[in-house]
Design an enzyme around this catalytic site. Structure first.
Site, PDB file in Angstrom:
ATOM      1  N   ARG A  50       0.927  -1.319   0.083  1.00  0.00           N
ATOM      2  CA  ARG A  50      -0.036   0.030   0.101  1.00  0.00           C
ATOM      3  C   ARG A  50       1.048   1.494   0.119  1.00  0.00           C
ATOM      4  O   ARG A  50       0.461   2.246  -0.523  1.00  0.00           O
ATOM      5  CB  ARG A  50      -1.183   0.836   1.292  1.00  0.00           C
ATOM      6  CG  ARG A  50      -1.373   1.325   1.481  1.00  0.00           C
ATOM      7  CD  ARG A  50      -2.477   1.272   0.404  1.00  0.00           C
ATOM      8  NE  ARG A  50      -3.264   2.879   0.269  1.00  0.00           N
ATOM      9  CZ  ARG A  50      -2.561   3.842  -0.105  1.00  0.00           C
ATOM     10  NH1 ARG A  50      -0.996   4.017  -0.179  1.00  0.00           N
ATOM     11  NH2 ARG A  50      -3.134   5.423  -0.103  1.00  0.00           N
ATOM     12  N   ILE A  64      -1.576   6.722   8.575  1.00  0.00           N
ATOM     13  CA  ILE A  64      -2.460   5.664   8.506  1.00  0.00           C
ATOM     14  C   ILE A  64      -2.545   4.732   7.903  1.00  0.00           C
ATOM     15  O   ILE A  64      -3.441   4.992   6.422  1.00  0.00           O
ATOM     16  CB  ILE A  64      -4.134   6.654   8.717  1.00  0.00           C
ATOM     17  CG1 ILE A  64      -4.059   7.814   9.291  1.00  0.00           C
ATOM     18  CG2 ILE A  64      -4.848   5.543   8.947  1.00  0.00           C
ATOM     19  CD1 ILE A  64      -5.450   7.927   9.615  1.00  0.00           C
ATOM     20  N   PRO A  65      -1.105   3.643   8.193  1.00  0.00           N
ATOM     21  CA  PRO A  65      -0.610   2.639   7.165  1.00  0.00           C
ATOM     22  C   PRO A  65      -1.968   2.312   7.000  1.00  0.00           C
ATOM     23  O   PRO A  65      -2.542   1.529   7.738  1.00  0.00           O
ATOM     24  CB  PRO A  65       0.061   1.810   7.642  1.00  0.00           C
ATOM     25  CG  PRO A  65       0.939   3.383   8.547  1.00  0.00           C
ATOM     26  CD  PRO A  65      -0.458   3.894   9.091  1.00  0.00           C
ATOM     27  N   HIS A  66      -2.864   1.538   6.238  1.00  0.00           N
ATOM     28  CA  HIS A  66      -4.054   0.323   5.889  1.00  0.00           C
ATOM     29  C   HIS A  66      -3.604  -0.646   4.777  1.00  0.00           C
ATOM     30  O   HIS A  66      -2.772  -0.057   3.773  1.00  0.00           O
ATOM     31  CB  HIS A  66      -5.365   1.274   6.054  1.00  0.00           C
ATOM     32  CG  HIS A  66      -5.177   2.257   4.412  1.00  0.00           C
ATOM     33  ND1 HIS A  66      -4.638   3.535   4.850  1.00  0.00           N
ATOM     34  CD2 HIS A  66      -5.235   2.104   3.266  1.00  0.00           C
ATOM     35  CE1 HIS A  66      -4.583   4.552   3.501  1.00  0.00           C
ATOM     36  NE2 HIS A  66      -5.126   3.584   2.798  1.00  0.00           N
ATOM     37  N   ALA A  67      -4.586  -1.495   4.702  1.00  0.00           N
ATOM     38  CA  ALA A  67      -4.706  -2.742   4.084  1.00  0.00           C
ATOM     39  C   ALA A  67      -5.430  -3.980   4.062  1.00  0.00           C
ATOM     40  O   ALA A  67      -5.966  -3.645   5.234  1.00  0.00           O
ATOM     41  CB  ALA A  67      -3.200  -3.664   3.926  1.00  0.00           C
TER      42      ALA A  67
END
Length: 155
Positions: A50, A64-67
């Site tokens: 991401r 806000i790392p997201h996956a």
């Protein structure tokens, strides 16, 4: 969606061990794997993939790392405060010290977007960030309480 639906008090940590973005994502992958019964390498790889699409740092020291991941039954979160900010490729070039990971099932759709919007609104508020930064490293329960109260106000 309330923050307490995706974040438990055990999903809140402070660290002084993050030395790089990659190392932080690996550590976050391990924490999320341990907490949610996932594979740490898969979580790390999903977060890393991401990031390759574009940095998830919002500026002002927040990321806000997201996956999306197989094996999850609901959107899950993990908050980490870094006592030593690190470079996270933010647009404003400020180092990051507040990180909120969001993991969603592969088919989460709107639930993932709602959670991302809720967390983003809360962490864009300078007062919320100041409160999170004002607490000592050993006050994980306080971070959880602050995040819960502030995101419910941001609805």
């Amino acid at each position: 969606m309330e923050l307490q639906e995706i974040l438990s008090s055990s999903a809140v940590k402070t660290t002084d061990k993050a030395t790089s973005k990659k190392k932080l994502l690996q550590d976050l992958g391990q924490h999320c794997a341990d907490l949610y019964g996932l594979n740490a390498d898969e979580v790390f790889q999903a977060l890393q993939d991401r990031e390759l699409l574009g940095p998830t740092a919002m500026g002002h020291g927040v990321a806000i790392p997201h996956a999306r991941l197989p094996g999850l039954d609901a959107v899950r979160g993990f908050f980490m405060r870094l006592t030593k900010p690190i470079d996270f490729d933010a647009v404003d070039r400020q180092p990051v010290d507040l990180v909120f990971v969001l993991l969603a099932p592969e088919n989460a759709g709107a639930a993932h977007l709602k959670a991302l919007a809720r967390v983003s609104r809360a962490l864009r508020d300078p007062a919320v960030c100041a409160k999170l930064r004002a607490h000592d490293a050993d006050e994980s329960v306080m971070y959880y309480a602050l995040l819960g109260s502030e995101t419910s106000k941001a609805a």
